[in-house]
Write a protein that holds these residues in place. Structure first.
Motif, PDB file in Angstrom:
ATOM      1  N   GLU A 174       0.826  -1.209   0.000  1.00 35.50           N
ATOM      2  CA  GLU A 174       0.000   0.000   0.000  1.00 35.50           C
ATOM      3  C   GLU A 174       0.859   1.256   0.000  1.00 35.50           C
ATOM      4  OE1 GLU A 174      -3.904   2.026   2.059  1.00 35.50           O
ATOM      5  OE2 GLU A 174      -2.962   0.321   3.046  1.00 35.50           O
ATOM      6  N   LEU A 175       1.963   1.244   0.770  1.00 32.64           N
ATOM      7  CA  LEU A 175       2.865   2.396   0.758  1.00 32.64           C
ATOM      8  C   LEU A 175       3.498   2.583  -0.625  1.00 32.64           C
ATOM      9  CD1 LEU A 175       4.759   2.254   4.183  1.00 32.64           C
ATOM     10  CD2 LEU A 175       3.085   3.949   3.432  1.00 32.64           C
ATOM     11  N   LYS A 176       3.850   1.484  -1.260  1.00 30.52           N
ATOM     12  CA  LYS A 176       4.441   1.574  -2.598  1.00 30.52           C
ATOM     13  C   LYS A 176       3.431   2.110  -3.604  1.00 30.52           C
ATOM     14  CE  LYS A 176       7.578  -2.296  -1.706  1.00 30.52           C
ATOM     15  NZ  LYS A 176       7.888  -3.713  -2.011  1.00 30.52           N
ATOM     16  N   LEU A 177       2.166   1.682  -3.477  1.00 27.23           N
ATOM     17  CA  LEU A 177       1.126   2.181  -4.376  1.00 27.23           C
ATOM     18  C   LEU A 177       0.875   3.667  -4.136  1.00 27.23           C
ATOM     19  CD1 LEU A 177      -1.322  -0.855  -4.270  1.00 27.23           C
ATOM     20  CD2 LEU A 177      -0.071  -0.040  -6.276  1.00 27.23           C
ATOM     21  N   LYS A 178       0.914   4.083  -2.868  1.00 23.73           N
ATOM     22  CA  LYS A 178       0.774   5.509  -2.577  1.00 23.73           C
ATOM     23  C   LYS A 178       1.940   6.292  -3.158  1.00 23.73           C
ATOM     24  CE  LYS A 178      -2.154   5.865   1.508  1.00 23.73           C
ATOM     25  NZ  LYS A 178      -2.263   6.424   2.875  1.00 23.73           N
ATOM     26  N   LEU A 179       3.111   5.691  -3.110  1.00 21.40           N
ATOM     27  CA  LEU A 179       4.283   6.338  -3.694  1.00 21.40           C
ATOM     28  C   LEU A 179       4.099   6.479  -5.208  1.00 21.40           C
ATOM     29  CD1 LEU A 179       6.994   7.306  -2.423  1.00 21.40           C
ATOM     30  CD2 LEU A 179       8.016   5.229  -3.308  1.00 21.40           C
ATOM     31  N   LEU A 180       3.478   5.472  -5.815  1.00 19.78           N
ATOM     32  CA  LEU A 180       3.239   5.490  -7.254  1.00 19.78           C
ATOM     33  C   LEU A 180       2.160   6.493  -7.652  1.00 19.78           C
ATOM     34  CD1 LEU A 180       3.353   1.699  -8.146  1.00 19.78           C
ATOM     35  CD2 LEU A 180       4.536   3.448  -9.434  1.00 19.78           C
ATOM     36  N   PHE A 181       1.039   6.463  -6.934  1.00 20.77           N
ATOM     37  CA  PHE A 181      -0.138   7.193  -7.395  1.00 20.77           C
ATOM     38  C   PHE A 181      -0.557   8.352  -6.506  1.00 20.77           C
ATOM     39  CE2 PHE A 181      -0.719   2.856  -9.106  1.00 20.77           C
ATOM     40  CZ  PHE A 181      -0.783   3.173 -10.451  1.00 20.77           C
ATOM     41  N   GLY A 182      -0.192   8.331  -5.211  1.00 20.41           N
ATOM     42  CA  GLY A 182      -0.702   9.329  -4.281  1.00 20.41           C
ATOM     43  C   GLY A 182       0.065  10.631  -4.303  1.00 20.41           C
ATOM     44  N   SER A 184       0.800  12.080  -1.508  1.00 19.92           N
ATOM     45  CA  SER A 184       1.695  11.951  -0.354  1.00 19.92           C
ATOM     46  C   SER A 184       1.440  10.603   0.294  1.00 19.92           C
ATOM     47  CB  SER A 184       1.451  13.076   0.657  1.00 19.92           C
ATOM     48  OG  SER A 184       2.154  12.820   1.862  1.00 19.92           O
ATOM     49  N   ILE A 185       2.495   9.945   0.774  1.00 21.32           N
ATOM     50  CA  ILE A 185       2.291   8.661   1.449  1.00 21.32           C
ATOM     51  C   ILE A 185       1.807   8.865   2.874  1.00 21.32           C
ATOM     52  CG2 ILE A 185       4.037   7.517   0.047  1.00 21.32           C
ATOM     53  CD1 ILE A 185       5.872   7.592   2.506  1.00 21.32           C
ATOM     54  N   ASN A 186       1.856  10.123   3.360  1.00 24.09           N
ATOM     55  CA  ASN A 186       1.445  10.407   4.732  1.00 24.09           C
ATOM     56  C   ASN A 186       0.024  10.960   4.826  1.00 24.09           C
ATOM     57  OD1 ASN A 186       3.958   9.706   5.962  1.00 24.09           O
ATOM     58  ND2 ASN A 186       4.819  11.590   5.127  1.00 24.09           N
ATOM     59  N   ILE A 187      -0.641  11.136   3.705  1.00 23.85           N
ATOM     60  CA  ILE A 187      -2.003  11.660   3.694  1.00 23.85           C
ATOM     61  C   ILE A 187      -2.943  10.561   3.216  1.00 23.85           C
ATOM     62  CG2 ILE A 187      -3.556  13.378   2.710  1.00 23.85           C
ATOM     63  CD1 ILE A 187      -1.194  15.244   2.413  1.00 23.85           C
ATOM     64  N   ASP A 188      -3.996  10.326   3.971  1.00 25.89           N
ATOM     65  CA  ASP A 188      -4.921   9.238   3.640  1.00 25.89           C
ATOM     66  C   ASP A 188      -5.941   9.674   2.597  1.00 25.89           C
ATOM     67  OD1 ASP A 188      -3.694   7.490   5.401  1.00 25.89           O
ATOM     68  OD2 ASP A 188      -4.924   8.142   7.089  1.00 25.89           O
ATOM     69  N   ASP A 189      -5.466  10.236   1.476  1.00 30.45           N
ATOM     70  CA  ASP A 189      -6.389  10.623   0.416  1.00 30.45           C
ATOM     71  C   ASP A 189      -6.665   9.452  -0.520  1.00 30.45           C
ATOM     72  OD1 ASP A 189      -3.863  10.490  -0.609  1.00 30.45           O
ATOM     73  OD2 ASP A 189      -3.969  12.346  -1.763  1.00 30.45           O
ATOM     74  N   MET A 190      -5.874   8.406  -0.398  1.00 34.93           N
ATOM     75  CA  MET A 190      -6.065   7.208  -1.209  1.00 34.93           C
ATOM     76  C   MET A 190      -5.915   5.973  -0.335  1.00 34.93           C
ATOM     77  SD  MET A 190      -3.956   7.864  -4.735  1.00 34.93           S
ATOM     78  CE  MET A 190      -4.618   8.860  -6.057  1.00 34.93           C
ATOM     79  N   GLU A 191      -6.784   5.022  -0.542  1.00 35.60           N
ATOM     80  CA  GLU A 191      -6.665   3.740   0.144  1.00 35.60           C
ATOM     81  C   GLU A 191      -6.695   2.641  -0.904  1.00 35.60           C
ATOM     82  OE1 GLU A 191      -9.755   3.418   2.989  1.00 35.60           O
ATOM     83  OE2 GLU A 191      -8.920   4.933   4.355  1.00 35.60           O
ATOM     84  N   PHE A 192      -5.847   1.638  -0.703  1.00 36.64           N
ATOM     85  CA  PHE A 192      -5.767   0.536  -1.646  1.00 36.64           C
ATOM     86  C   PHE A 192      -6.103  -0.767  -0.936  1.00 36.64           C
ATOM     87  CE2 PHE A 192      -2.968   3.800  -3.291  1.00 36.64           C
ATOM     88  CZ  PHE A 192      -3.248   3.803  -4.648  1.00 36.64           C
ATOM     89  N   SER A 193      -6.839  -1.626  -1.631  1.00 35.23           N
ATOM     90  CA  SER A 193      -7.088  -2.959  -1.089  1.00 35.23           C
ATOM     91  C   SER A 193      -5.819  -3.784  -1.208  1.00 35.23           C
ATOM     92  CB  SER A 193      -8.221  -3.637  -1.866  1.00 35.23           C
ATOM     93  OG  SER A 193      -7.819  -3.885  -3.216  1.00 35.23           O
ATOM     94  N   ALA A 194      -5.777  -4.902  -0.494  1.00 36.77           N
ATOM     95  CA  ALA A 194      -4.631  -5.802  -0.628  1.00 36.77           C
ATOM     96  C   ALA A 194      -4.586  -6.313  -2.069  1.00 36.77           C
ATOM     97  CB  ALA A 194      -4.755  -6.960   0.342  1.00 36.77           C
ATOM     98  N   PRO A 195      -3.466  -6.132  -2.754  1.00 40.65           N
ATOM     99  CA  PRO A 195      -3.419  -6.538  -4.163  1.00 40.65           C
ATOM    100  C   PRO A 195      -3.369  -8.051  -4.326  1.00 40.65           C
ATOM    101  CG  PRO A 195      -1.265  -5.869  -3.452  1.00 40.65           C
ATOM    102  CD  PRO A 195      -2.190  -5.595  -2.296  1.00 40.65           C
ATOM    103  N   LYS A 196      -3.909  -8.512  -5.417  1.00 33.61           N
ATOM    104  CA  LYS A 196      -3.796  -9.918  -5.783  1.00 33.61           C
ATOM    105  C   LYS A 196      -2.874 -10.004  -6.978  1.00 33.61           C
ATOM    106  CE  LYS A 196      -8.430 -11.050  -4.067  1.00 33.61           C
ATOM    107  NZ  LYS A 196      -9.781 -11.578  -4.404  1.00 33.61           N
TER     108      LYS A 196
END
Length: 226
Positions: A174-182, A184-196
């Motif tokens: 989730e942190l890596k996805l936030k790094l990719l798309f968010g 900021s990794i410290n702001i909860d503007d995006m939440e990701f489900s556990a990837p499959k």
């Protein structure tokens, strides 16, 4: 009473003084802003320089640089390259970590804009405008996994299916996805489900597709019995 008020204040001053300081900015690669280092959160013990290469978003490559604070979990494997692509959009990210004040003011290698070669893996994909996820995408370069993950942003859920590098499917995804798309990794503007993640072509098919296939097979079995 005065002692009671002073203890928290002294603790805050020492905590702030002891926090790691990193350059924190986000800009086009052609700019060199380099703000003064700012204190990080107590959970962030590394500075990071992150270079982004986006392709086919507006018909050309976009090259961005982010300098920020990150937790140790993102820096336990040295320099890393993550890749994720879906529909006709692709993003590659190079992450470099360091652990002294202001150490992320250095330049890092620019990601190559050369078009990567197909690697033989094919995955189901979808876009934010087409949520059916019934398109097929040819994976390229180091994207050796199919991935299915949901993005929740502003109370709306969007499926993201496509191709990913294997290290994107490991710990702290989730942190890596936030790094990719968010933003900021410290702001909860995006939440990701556990990837499959999976390793064979089209293994990330949408559940609805799998359900329809199962229903078809059951129907055929019923007809054969009758």
């Amino acid at each position: 009473m005065k002692l009671t008020l002073c203890v928290p204040l002294i603790w805050m001053l020492f905590s702030s003084a002891g926090a790691l300081k990193c350059v924190q900015e986000y800009h086009w690669s052609t700019l060199q802003i380099l703000k003064d280092p700012e204190p990080c959160n107590s959970t962030d013990v590394h500075c990071a320089t992150v270079s982004y290469l986006d392709s086919k978003i507006i018909g050309e490559e976009l090259y961005l640089i982010r300098r920020t604070c990150v937790p140790s979990s993102l820096c336990n494997q040295g320099d890393q390259l993550f890749s994720f692509s879906y529909d006709d959009t692709g993003r590659s990210v190079f992450l470099h970590c360091c652990s002294t004040d202001g150490c992320n003011d250095k330049s890092i290698p620019r990601l190559a804009a050369d078009e990567p070669k197909p690697n033989g893996l094919q995955c189901d994909t979808c876009s934010l405008s087409d949520l059916s996820c019934n398109k097929k995408k040819q994976c390229v370069g180091n994207e050796d996994r199919c991935i299915a993950v949901n993005l929740n942003e502003y109370d709306e859920t969007h499926p993201l299916h496509g191709c990913a590098s294997a290290n994107l499917c490991e710990a702290d995804t989730e942190l890596k996805l936030k790094l990719l798309f968010g933003r900021s990794i410290n702001i909860d503007d995006m939440e990701f489900s556990a990837p499959k993640c999976c390793e064979t072509s089209l293994c990330n098919s949408a559940p609805a597709d799998k359900l329809s296939v199962i229903s078809l097979l059951l129907g055929l079995v019923a007809l054969s019995v009758c």
